[in-house]
Design a protein around this motif. Structure first.
Motif, PDB file in Angstrom:
ATOM      1  N   GLY A  51      44.062  39.633  10.358  1.00 46.06           N
ATOM      2  CA  GLY A  51      45.376  39.028  10.192  1.00 46.06           C
ATOM      3  C   GLY A  51      46.380  39.938   9.515  1.00 46.06           C
ATOM      4  O   GLY A  51      47.562  39.572   9.400  1.00 46.06           O
ATOM      5  N   THR A 171      47.913  44.619  14.454  1.00 45.47           N
ATOM      6  CA  THR A 171      47.239  43.688  13.544  1.00 45.47           C
ATOM      7  C   THR A 171      45.748  43.607  13.879  1.00 45.47           C
ATOM      8  O   THR A 171      45.382  43.505  15.058  1.00 45.47           O
ATOM      9  CB  THR A 171      47.859  42.284  13.640  1.00 45.47           C
ATOM     10  N   VAL A 173      42.646  41.735  14.552  1.00 46.55           N
ATOM     11  CA  VAL A 173      42.418  40.341  14.958  1.00 46.55           C
ATOM     12  C   VAL A 173      40.934  39.995  15.075  1.00 46.55           C
ATOM     13  O   VAL A 173      40.581  38.822  15.198  1.00 46.55           O
ATOM     14  CB  VAL A 173      43.115  40.031  16.295  1.00 46.55           C
ATOM     15  N   PRO A 210      45.446  32.655  19.820  1.00 44.31           N
ATOM     16  CA  PRO A 210      44.782  33.211  18.640  1.00 44.31           C
ATOM     17  C   PRO A 210      43.307  33.460  18.949  1.00 44.31           C
ATOM     18  O   PRO A 210      42.693  32.715  19.724  1.00 44.31           O
ATOM     19  CB  PRO A 210      44.940  32.106  17.586  1.00 44.31           C
TER      20      PRO A 210
END
Length: 227
Positions: A51, A171, A173, A210
């Motif tokens: 994150g 980012t 993840v 996500p």
């Protein structure tokens, strides 16, 4: 002998006969794993956090090309901590989830970078071993040399293989195991169904969703850091 000596004698005898505490028993690795691999897999990853922006780095691959992570911004990047002599790496690349997988991912536009953090004198170190491993496993993606272990420690890489997925915005993840089959061969998945966590993460990113499982515990050999 004086009265004082007589009074102290029982205390002296008691101290002499008192047994030293027994040493603590050695911790045993789970069946089927080496102690090094078990210790590494039980250690929580530190460093890179899911994150948050993936730590930037610049490393050179074994063919002399320099790779700067920031240069790949706009593309999905997979980092695979690699040791050509690790039995788990061999199993995963010849039988398990990593067999031919990096090539298929690259064909879909993913940047796949192997990273070898084995220090000089340690298992899997050196261009010859890496070249032989890449050839044996049919790997076409570059493998980057991290002899000092700086990047490995930045990411908290504990095992080979240890996987990290970075999205197009830079980012982190996903971090963790390649799949849920800790034998490396894909033949003993937990709950009876093999799940390739990296593949699932890439599918979620492609769908604009996500990542469903962003963090798992890696398994395999310990990364052979120098310190």
């Amino acid at each position: 002998m004086t009265l004082r000596h007589l009074l102290l004698l029982p205390l002296f005898l008691l101290a002499c006969n008192k047994e030293a505490p027994a040493p603590a028993p050695e911790a045993k690795a789970p069946e089927g794993k080496t102690p090094a691999a078990a210790a590494a897999s039980d250690k929580p990853a530190a460093g890179a956090e899911v994150g948050k922006p993936a730590p930037d780095f610049t490393l050179t691959d074994y063919e002399g090309k320099t790779h700067h992570l920031a240069d790949y911004r706009g593309k999905i990047v997979v980092l695979e901590w690699f040791n050509p002599d690790c039995p788990f790496v061999k199993a995963s690349h010849t039988k398990g989830s990593l067999k031919g997988y990096s090539k298929r991912a690259v064909e879909k536009g993913v940047v796949w970078l192997g990273i070898n953090s084995s220090a000089p004198g340690k298992q899997g170190h050196g261009p010859e071993r890496v070249a032989e491993g890449r050839k044996s496993f049919g790997m076409e993606n570059p493998v980057l040399a991290d002899e000092t272990g700086k990047v490995g420690h930045q990411y908290g890489a504990t095992n080979t293989p240890h996987m990290f997925v970075i999205d197009a915005q830079g980012t982190l993840v996903y971090r963790g195991a390649i799949d849920n089959s800790p034998d490396g061969e894909g033949e003993s998945p937990k709950d009876g169904k093999l799940v390739n966590y990296v593949d699932a993460a890439l599918e979620d990113l492609a769908a604009g969703k996500p990542v469903r499982t962003p963090d798992t515990r890696a398994y395999g050999c310990s990364v052979k850091y120098g310190s």
